[in-house]
Design an enzyme around this catalytic site. Structure first.
Site, short mmCIF file in Angstrom:
data_model
loop_
_atom_site.label_atom_id
_atom_site.label_comp_id
_atom_site.label_asym_id
_atom_site.label_seq_id
_atom_site.Cartn_x
_atom_site.Cartn_y
_atom_site.Cartn_z
N LYS A 107 -66.66 -63.33 -58.42
CA LYS A 107 -66.21 -64.58 -59.03
C LYS A 107 -67.47 -65.26 -59.55
O LYS A 107 -68.28 -65.78 -58.77
CB LYS A 107 -65.49 -65.48 -58.03
N THR A 137 -63.27 -73.41 -52.39
CA THR A 137 -63.81 -74.73 -52.72
C THR A 137 -62.69 -75.72 -53.01
O THR A 137 -62.69 -76.84 -52.49
CB THR A 137 -64.74 -74.63 -53.94
N TYR A 191 -77.20 -74.70 -48.69
CA TYR A 191 -78.21 -75.50 -48.00
C TYR A 191 -79.38 -74.67 -47.50
O TYR A 191 -80.50 -74.84 -47.97
CB TYR A 191 -77.62 -76.33 -46.84
N TYR A 238 -68.81 -64.56 -54.45
CA TYR A 238 -68.59 -65.83 -55.15
C TYR A 238 -69.95 -66.47 -55.44
O TYR A 238 -70.67 -66.86 -54.53
CB TYR A 238 -67.73 -66.74 -54.28
N ILE A 244 -60.37 -66.80 -61.33
CA ILE A 244 -59.95 -67.54 -60.15
C ILE A 244 -59.99 -69.00 -60.57
O ILE A 244 -61.06 -69.56 -60.80
CB ILE A 244 -60.84 -67.24 -58.94
N ARG A 304 -73.19 -75.55 -56.82
CA ARG A 304 -72.83 -76.08 -55.51
C ARG A 304 -73.77 -75.61 -54.41
O ARG A 304 -74.03 -76.35 -53.47
CB ARG A 304 -71.39 -75.68 -55.15
#
Length: 296
Positions: free
Chosen positions: A165, A48, A111, A137, A207, A142
Site C-alpha cells: 500500500k 489508520t 516515532y 504499508y 486501499i 505519518r
C-alpha cells in the site's frame, strides 16, 4: 511461483464507529454489510482510518474478530496489525491469522522509525510469524520513514509478503519500485487521488478512504481501467476529485467521520488527540456532499 493476490480493485479502509462507550458494533455490522452490498472488493479493519492507534488491545482484537464473523467470507478481511513494537506486531498478527483474517496490513514503525536494514529485518520477522499474506504499508507523512525501492526488492523475496500500500505520493519513486518488484509484489494506491496513475504503473487497485462513503463509484475507477477503458477510468477519477479533496481538508479520518455521520452511518465521534472537524470545513464538506448527491 506467483504469489496469490489478496484482492483486485478497491478495499475500503473502514472507519471504526465509536461513541463514549467504545465501538458501536451495531453500526459496525451495518456498515460492513452495506460495503459488501455495494460490491466492495475487500475491507481493511483497524487501519489508520479505523483509528487503530487509539483502540485498546482488546478493542483491536474484538474489531478484527467481529469483522471476520460479520463478513462471513463474502470479501477478504485485511487486518491492520503493524506497530512500532515488533513483539506487539508479532502477537497481533498471530491473533488475526487465528481469528480468520485473510491478510495483514503492516505499517512501517512510527516515532522510533528505523533504518532500511531495520525495516527489512522487522517486516521479515513479522512475515515469518504470519500464516497469511502481508501487505506492506508505506505512509511517510505519518510515520516519518519511507520504504526505499531496494528494500521493497529485498522484501519481495519473502513468500508471505505479497503487496504494497503505497502512500508516499512520489510517482518517480513508485516507478523505481515497480521496475524492481513488478510481478513479485502487488501495488495498491494508498491515495485516492492517484488510483489511475498507479494502475497505469501496474497497480491492481487502491486501499481507499473515499470508498467509505462512495464504494461503488470509487470501484468504478478500477472496473473501467480493468476493462480497458482507460479514458473512462480517468474521467471517473476526475469526477470524484472534488469529494476526494474535501475528505482530506483535515487529517484523516476527521472529515470522513463527519461525512459518515452526516449520512447516518455513525456518530461524529473521534478519540483524542483527534477532534471533530472545524465548523468552516464542515460547511464546505457538507456542501460538496450535497453537490455529489450524498445528502439532501
Amino acid at each position: 511461483m506467483k504469489k496469490k493476490t489478496v484482492f483486485k480493485g478497491i478495499a475500503t479502509a473502514l472507519i471504526t464507529p465509536l461513541d463514549e462507550t467504545g465501538i458501536n458494533y451495531e453500526q459496525f455490522g451495518k456498515l460492513i454489510d452495506w460495503q459488501i452490498e455495494e460490491k466492495i472488493d475487500a475491507l481493511v479493519i483497524c487501519g489508520t482510518t479505523g483509528e487503530a492507534s487509539t483502540l485498546s488491545d482488546a478493542e483491536h482484537r474484538a474489531a478484527i474478530t467481529f469483522a471476520v464473523q460479520q463478513a462471513k467470507g463474502r470479501v477478504p478481511i485485511i487486518a491492520g496489525t503493524g506497530s512500532n513494537d515488533i513483539e506487539y506486531a508479532h502477537d497481533l498478527t498471530s491473533f488475526a491469522c487465528e481469528a480468520g483474517a485473510d491478510a495483514m496490513l503492516v505499517v512501517t514503525p512510527y516515532y522510533n522509525k528505523a533504518t532500511q536494514k531495520g525495516l527489512t529485518k522487522m517486516f521479515t520477522q513479522i512475515a515469518d510469524k504470519s500464516t497469511k499474506p502481508i501487505i506492506l504499508y508505506n505512509v511517510p507523512s505519518r510515520t516519518g520513514i519511507n520504504i526505499e525501492s531496494a528494500t521493497y526488492e529485498a522484501l519481495a523475496e519473502h513468500e508471505n509478503i505479497v503487496g504494497i500500500k503505497e502512500a508516499n505520493g512520489n510517482i518517480s519513486k513508485i516507478v523505481e519500485t515497480m521496475a524492481r518488484v513488478h510481478g513479485k509484489l502487488d501495488l495498491y494506491s494508498g491515495n485516492d487521488d492517484q488510483i489511475v496513475p498507479l494502475m497505469a504503473l501496474g497497480g491492481v487497485g487502491c486501499i481507499s478512504v473515499l470508498s467509505n462513503i462512495m464504494p461503488a463509484q470509487t470501484r468504478e475507477i478500477c472496473t473501467r481501467f480493468f476493462q480497458g477503458d482507460i479514458a473512462g477510468s480517468a474521467e471517473q477519477q476526475y469526477k470524484l476529485y472534488g469529494i476526494t479533496e474535501a475528505l482530506f481538508c483535515e487529517v484523516n479520518p476527521i472529515p470522513v467521520k463527519a461525512a459518515m455521520a452526516a449520512m447516518g452511518f455513525c456518530k461524529d465521534y473521534l478519540r483524542m488527540p483527534l477532534t471533530t472537524i472545524e465548523d468552516t470545513n464542515r460547511e464546505k464538506l457538507i456542501s460538496v456532499m450535497r453537490a455529489y448527491g450524498l445528502i439532501v
